[in-house]
Design a protein around this motif. Sequence first.
Motif, PDB file in Angstrom:
ATOM      1  N   MET A 271      23.464  35.875  41.635  1.00 35.28           N
ATOM      2  CA  MET A 271      24.593  36.547  41.002  1.00 35.28           C
ATOM      3  C   MET A 271      25.774  35.604  40.881  1.00 35.28           C
ATOM      4  O   MET A 271      26.098  34.871  41.817  1.00 35.28           O
ATOM      5  N   VAL A 272      26.418  35.642  39.711  1.00 35.01           N
ATOM      6  CA  VAL A 272      27.629  34.879  39.468  1.00 35.01           C
ATOM      7  C   VAL A 272      28.730  35.869  39.109  1.00 35.01           C
ATOM      8  O   VAL A 272      28.562  36.702  38.221  1.00 35.01           O
ATOM      9  N   ASN A 273      29.855  35.779  39.808  1.00 35.22           N
ATOM     10  CA  ASN A 273      30.975  36.687  39.558  1.00 35.22           C
ATOM     11  C   ASN A 273      32.098  35.951  38.838  1.00 35.22           C
ATOM     12  O   ASN A 273      32.379  34.790  39.116  1.00 35.22           O
ATOM     13  N   VAL A 274      32.730  36.670  37.917  1.00 36.24           N
ATOM     14  CA  VAL A 274      33.882  36.129  37.187  1.00 36.24           C
ATOM     15  C   VAL A 274      35.125  36.931  37.555  1.00 36.24           C
ATOM     16  O   VAL A 274      35.142  38.167  37.431  1.00 36.24           O
ATOM     17  N   ALA A 275      36.134  36.241  38.076  1.00 44.10           N
ATOM     18  CA  ALA A 275      37.485  36.781  38.312  1.00 44.10           C
ATOM     19  C   ALA A 275      37.559  37.808  39.435  1.00 44.10           C
ATOM     20  O   ALA A 275      38.560  38.508  39.564  1.00 44.10           O
ATOM     21  N   GLY A 276      36.506  37.929  40.258  1.00 48.16           N
ATOM     22  CA  GLY A 276      36.588  38.762  41.450  1.00 48.16           C
ATOM     23  C   GLY A 276      36.323  40.241  41.265  1.00 48.16           C
ATOM     24  O   GLY A 276      36.318  40.997  42.247  1.00 48.16           O
ATOM     25  N   LEU A 277      36.092  40.699  40.036  1.00 47.04           N
ATOM     26  CA  LEU A 277      35.842  42.118  39.797  1.00 47.04           C
ATOM     27  C   LEU A 277      34.389  42.442  40.133  1.00 47.04           C
ATOM     28  O   LEU A 277      33.475  41.912  39.514  1.00 47.04           O
ATOM     29  N   PRO A 278      34.126  43.340  41.107  1.00 47.91           N
ATOM     30  CA  PRO A 278      32.744  43.697  41.432  1.00 47.91           C
ATOM     31  C   PRO A 278      32.211  44.750  40.466  1.00 47.91           C
ATOM     32  O   PRO A 278      32.882  45.738  40.193  1.00 47.91           O
ATOM     33  N   THR A 279      31.001  44.526  39.944  1.00 48.08           N
ATOM     34  CA  THR A 279      30.430  45.492  38.994  1.00 48.08           C
ATOM     35  C   THR A 279      28.972  45.833  39.293  1.00 48.08           C
ATOM     36  O   THR A 279      28.613  46.996  39.414  1.00 48.08           O
ATOM     37  N   ASP A 280      28.107  44.843  39.416  1.00 46.98           N
ATOM     38  CA  ASP A 280      26.663  45.103  39.434  1.00 46.98           C
ATOM     39  C   ASP A 280      25.956  44.608  40.693  1.00 46.98           C
ATOM     40  O   ASP A 280      24.743  44.744  40.806  1.00 46.98           O
ATOM     41  N   TRP A 281      26.667  44.032  41.638  1.00 48.55           N
ATOM     42  CA  TRP A 281      26.032  43.259  42.705  1.00 48.55           C
ATOM     43  C   TRP A 281      25.151  44.090  43.632  1.00 48.55           C
ATOM     44  O   TRP A 281      24.155  43.609  44.157  1.00 48.55           O
TER      45      TRP A 281
END
Length: 265
Positions: free
Chosen positions: A130-140
Amino acid sequence: MKKLITVATTALVLYSSASFAHFQMIYTPESALSKGANIPLVTLFTHPFSDEHTMDMGTPESFYVVHKDKTKDLKDSLQPIQWQGNANRAQAYKTDYKARGMGDHVFVLTPAPYYEKSEGAYIQQITKVMVNVAGLPTDWDKTYGLKAEIVPLTKPYSIWTNSTFSGVVMSEGKPVPFADIEVEYLNSDMDLTNNKTEKTKFSAPQDSFITLGIKADENGKFTFGIPKSGWWGFAAMGVGPDTTFNGKELSQDGVIWVQAKDMGE
């Protein structure tokens, strides 16, 4: 005498298998991005701690990314490459991906089964990163109903060194009690420009430290302390429903990679 030789040979095979585990990788340098970017992705089948052999990958069965519940097929973007490990060259795959939108980008790879001649069996490791952009959690923290899967209970891209990672081993959306899990550290830098693994950084005090072994509890849950920054791979062994391929035994494993950071890094 024959019985003793058979027992000794079996023990040697089990020892070798435990000490030098196979790990399917989806590698990218960073899992936590401050803003959107084009990121490189490499899929290779290797031994991440010892790097004594890299295995040829066949054409993957599927490769896709999930972002905010939307799935994008990436299989056609994969380009075959020759990856140079410390011991040999092997076929791997490479692509670039535009990780633009805020939130989690969950990459899921189902590789072709790999035939391990020394064991007379196939291995298929269904892998997530998983790669996250800008710290917003969505699908992890979602399950994708994979045949073999580790669903994280800890954000896999925001782990401090000396904290822990927890997950649940699942098969087709259901927890797998008392699953065996192998753990390895990526013990080398990865040169994506020249498609090669750099020299290993650390040696193990004894072979049992190369591939660490833990077990899930009765609910499929496990927790592991992260002692070192970098990429860590977790493989839940043989938890998938498919047990044979081409008339031979198949180990269908669920793999996830997580990245830990030192404070101040």
